[in-house]
Design a protein around this motif. Structure first.
Motif, PDB file in Angstrom:
ATOM      1  N   LEU A 133       1.022  -1.153   0.084  1.00 56.54           N
ATOM      2  CA  LEU A 133       0.048  -0.167  -0.046  1.00 56.54           C
ATOM      3  C   LEU A 133       0.730   1.284   0.160  1.00 56.54           C
ATOM      4  N   ARG A 134       0.593   2.105  -0.670  1.00 53.92           N
ATOM      5  CA  ARG A 134       1.222   3.372  -1.069  1.00 53.92           C
ATOM      6  C   ARG A 134       0.117   4.434  -1.082  1.00 53.92           C
ATOM      7  N   SER A 135       0.288   5.543  -0.481  1.00 52.25           N
ATOM      8  CA  SER A 135      -0.670   6.710  -0.355  1.00 52.25           C
ATOM      9  C   SER A 135      -0.028   8.282  -0.843  1.00 52.25           C
ATOM     10  N   ALA A 181       1.380   2.257 -11.527  1.00 54.77           N
ATOM     11  CA  ALA A 181       0.282   3.120 -10.805  1.00 54.77           C
ATOM     12  C   ALA A 181       0.704   3.974 -10.035  1.00 54.77           C
ATOM     13  N   GLU A 182       1.813   3.778  -9.114  1.00 54.82           N
ATOM     14  CA  GLU A 182       2.301   4.860  -8.284  1.00 54.82           C
ATOM     15  C   GLU A 182       2.879   5.975  -9.032  1.00 54.82           C
ATOM     16  N   LEU A 183       3.694   5.906 -10.234  1.00 60.16           N
ATOM     17  CA  LEU A 183       3.943   6.993 -11.076  1.00 60.16           C
ATOM     18  C   LEU A 183       2.856   7.830 -11.401  1.00 60.16           C
ATOM     19  N   ALA A 184       1.635   7.253 -11.753  1.00 57.45           N
ATOM     20  CA  ALA A 184       0.612   7.896 -12.270  1.00 57.45           C
ATOM     21  C   ALA A 184      -0.096   8.615 -11.115  1.00 57.45           C
ATOM     22  N   ALA A 185       0.026   7.987  -9.996  1.00 57.69           N
ATOM     23  CA  ALA A 185      -0.640   9.029  -8.720  1.00 57.69           C
ATOM     24  C   ALA A 185       0.285   9.929  -8.451  1.00 57.69           C
ATOM     25  N   GLU A 186       1.565   9.767  -8.621  1.00 55.36           N
ATOM     26  CA  GLU A 186       2.396  10.845  -8.360  1.00 55.36           C
ATOM     27  C   GLU A 186       2.399  12.064  -9.331  1.00 55.36           C
ATOM     28  N   LEU A 212      -4.006   7.321 -14.642  1.00 55.43           N
ATOM     29  CA  LEU A 212      -3.830   8.722 -14.850  1.00 55.43           C
ATOM     30  C   LEU A 212      -5.283   9.084 -15.325  1.00 55.43           C
ATOM     31  N   ALA A 213      -5.685   8.521 -16.408  1.00 56.00           N
ATOM     32  CA  ALA A 213      -7.026   9.018 -17.029  1.00 56.00           C
ATOM     33  C   ALA A 213      -8.080   8.713 -16.166  1.00 56.00           C
ATOM     34  N   TYR A 214      -8.133   7.573 -15.475  1.00 57.22           N
ATOM     35  CA  TYR A 214      -9.254   7.483 -14.303  1.00 57.22           C
ATOM     36  C   TYR A 214      -9.387   8.542 -13.241  1.00 57.22           C
ATOM     37  N   LEU A 215      -7.941   8.955 -12.871  1.00 53.79           N
ATOM     38  CA  LEU A 215      -7.851  10.073 -11.675  1.00 53.79           C
ATOM     39  C   LEU A 215      -8.457  11.424 -12.325  1.00 53.79           C
ATOM     40  N   ARG A 216      -7.943  11.759 -13.349  1.00 55.57           N
ATOM     41  CA  ARG A 216      -8.679  13.001 -13.948  1.00 55.57           C
ATOM     42  C   ARG A 216      -9.979  12.967 -14.450  1.00 55.57           C
ATOM     43  N   ALA A 217     -10.729  11.671 -14.561  1.00 53.13           N
ATOM     44  CA  ALA A 217     -11.984  11.510 -14.677  1.00 53.13           C
ATOM     45  C   ALA A 217     -12.782  11.634 -13.112  1.00 53.13           C
ATOM     46  N   VAL A 218     -12.149  11.117 -12.521  1.00 52.90           N
ATOM     47  CA  VAL A 218     -12.637  11.346 -11.093  1.00 52.90           C
ATOM     48  C   VAL A 218     -12.587  12.807 -10.462  1.00 52.90           C
TER      49      VAL A 218
END
Length: 417
Positions: free
Chosen positions: A3-5, A65-70, A325-331
Motif C-alpha cells: 500500500l502506498r498513499s 500505478a504509483e507513477l500515475a498517482a504521483e 492517470l486517465a481514471y484519476l482525471r475523470a474522478v
C-alpha cells in the motif's frame, strides 16, 4: 499486499491507510483544512506477482500505478490517492475474493491491471454490481468490450481482436495462409484463436489444425510434432508469457523454424528479453506501445526503469500508468468515485496520452489508439539491452480495433460503427 498513499506532492508513509484519509476528510472545526477536503480514492492493482505473467505485469504494474498517482498529484491536489496491490495467482476465485474484500473493507474504487482474462471477466462483473471501475489494462479477451461489456469497464491497451487481425495482416503479404494454432486452454487462448481464425478466414487463409494445453505446460513436443506434420506454414501461438516462451524455444530445438513461421499472437518486451535475440530475431508482432518509440515513451520508460533495476517496461506496464492517470482525471472532473459516472467522464472527450497518443474511450469501453507492427532485431542490429525491435508499420486506431457495432455489446446495440 502493498500500500502506498499520495496527498498532494508528498508521499505519505506506507502504513497510512485509506481509512485515515477518510477521518481527515470529514473532520470538522479547525481540522477542516484544505488537505482534509480531498476526496479519498483507493486503486487496487490486481496482478500476477509470481506466475507466468509476472515479468509482463507484477511489481512493474504497481510501480506504473504509483507513477500515475504521483504525476496526478503534481497537477492537482484535489484527491488523496492510495495504491494497494495483491497477487491473484491466476485464479479467478482468488481474484474475486480479493476484489470483494477490497471493496467491502478498504473502499477500493477502481481495480487496474487484471492480467488473466478469466480473472478480468469475473472482476469486471463484480465492479459493475458495485458501481466501481474495472480498468482492464492487461487483459486481452475482446469479450470485455463485446458480450461482457459494462458501463463500468474500460479496456485500455489491446485485445484479442486487434492482436489476431494485426498479426494475420502482417503475415498475409508473404502468402502465409495455412496456420496451426498452439493454444493455452483458458479464456485468453480461446479468444486469441477465435479472433485470429476469423481474421484468417477473411483473408482467404485456412486452419491446418490446433492443439490446446493447460496454462503452465512445460513440454510442447507432441503438439509441435503435430504442427510440423499438418502442412501448415505458420505456427500461431495463442498464448503469452512463460508458455509462449517455452513453445518458441522448443520449436527451435525441434528444428521447426526453418519450415514454419512462428507467429506470436501476444508477445511483449519481457518475453523477447527472456528469449534472447538469437532465438527471437525476425519474429513479427503487433503492439500498442514500445519504450523506444519517441521522446515521451523513452522519458517515461526511464523513470519507470529507475525503480525497476534498469529494466524497460512492457506495454502492460504502460497501460497501467495511462489507465490509472486517465481514471484519476475523470474522478476529478466528475467529483465522485461512482463507477458509471467516472467512466462516462472518461468517454466524454479524447485523451492526449503521452504513451499511446490520441486515445478515445468508446461506448463499449474500448480505448482506441494506434497499434504498431514490429520486427525483432537480429543480434548485430541491437545497440544494447532492451533495444530489441524496430517498427515496420502503424495501424490507425479506427482500423486496429473491432468496429463498434460488431462486438455485440449491449451498450451500443443499434449504434453506427
Amino acid at each position: 499486499m502493498s500500500l502506498r498513499s499520495w496527498s498532494g506532492n508528498r508521499r505519505v508513509p506506507r502504513l497510512v491507510r485509506a481509512g485515515v484519509f477518510g477521518i481527515l476528510l470529514w473532520a470538522g472545526g479547525a481540522a477542516a483544512s484544505e488537505p482534509s477536503r480531498r476526496l479519498p480514492v483507493t486503486i487496487g492493482v490486481l496482478t500476477d506477482m509470481n506466475g507466468p505473467f509476472s515479468d509482463q505485469v507484477g511489481r512493474g504494474s504497481v510501480v506504473a500505478a504509483e507513477l500515475a498517482a504521483e504525476d496526478f498529484a503534481r497537477e492537482d491536489e484535489s484527491l488523496a490517492v492510495t495504491i494497494v496491490s495483491a497477487d491473484h495467482q491466476n485464479k479467478p476465485d482468488i481474484g474475486l475474493a480479493i476484489a470483494r474484500r477490497w471493496i467491502d473493507t478498504e473502499n477500493v474504487a477502481a481495480i487496474v491491471d487484471l492480467p488473466h482474462s478469466g480473472v478480468a471477466l469475473g472482476v469486471a462483473h463484480l465492479m459493475r454490481e458495485r458501481d466501481r471501475v474495472a480498468l482492464a489494462s492487461s487483459s486481452m479477451t475482446s469479450d470485455l468490450t463485446g458480450k461482457a461489456c459494462a458501463p463500468t469497464t474500460v479496456q485500455w491497451v489491446t485485445d484479442t481482436w486487434a492482436q489476431g487481425r494485426g498479426t494475420v495482416a502482417a503475415l498475409a503479404g508473404d502468402g502465409l495462409s495455412a496456420w496451426y494454432f498452439l493454444t493455452v486452454d483458458y479464456a485468453l487462448g480461446h479468444a486469441l484463436e477465435r479472433d485470429a481464425t476469423a481474421a484468417l478466414a477473411a483473408t482467404g487463409g485456412s486452419v491446418s489444425g490446433a492443439t490446446r494445453q493447460p496454462l503452465g505446460t512445460a513440454d510442447f513436443s507432441s503438439s509441435l510434432l503435430r504442427a510440423r506434420s499438418s502442412g501448415a506454414q505458420v505456427l500461431a501461438l495463442a498464448s503469452t508469457g512463460a508458455d509462449m516462451i517455452a513453445a518458441i524455444k522448443q520449436a527451435g530445438e525441434f528444428g521447426l523454424t526453418p519450415g514454419l513461421t512462428i507467429a506470436p499472437l501476444f508477445i511483449q518486451l519481457s518475453d523477447i528479453h527472456a528469449l534472447g535475440l538469437e532465438t527471437a530475431q525476425k519474429l513479427r508482432f503487433v503492439a500498442s506501445f514500445y519504450w523506444d518509440l519517441d521522446d515521451a515513451t523513452r522519458a517515461w520508460s526511464r523513470r519507470w526503469g529507475e525503480r525497476m533495476g534498469g529494466r524497460m517496461p512492457t506495454e502492460d506496464h504502460a497501460g497501467v500508468y495511462s489507465a490509472t492517470l486517465a481514471y484519476l482525471r475523470a474522478v476529478r472532473r466528475s467529483g465522485t468515485v461512482e463507477g458509471a459516472r467516472v467512466v462516462a467522464a472518461m468517454k466524454a472527450a479524447p485523451i492526449d496520452d503521452p504513451l499511446f497518443g490520441r486515445t478515445i474511450i468508446r461506448a463499449d469501453g474500448r480505448a482506441v489508439h494506434d497499434v504498431h507492427v514490429f520486427e525483432v532485431k537480429r543480434p548485430a542490429q541491437s545497440r544494447g539491452p532492451y533495444d530489441y525491435s524496430v517498427r515496420t508499420g502503424t495501424i490507425p486506431g479506427a482500423e486496429a480495433f473491432r468496429p463498434l457495432a460488431a462486438g455485440e455489446c449491449p451498450l451500443v446495440r443499434g449504434s453506427n460503427p
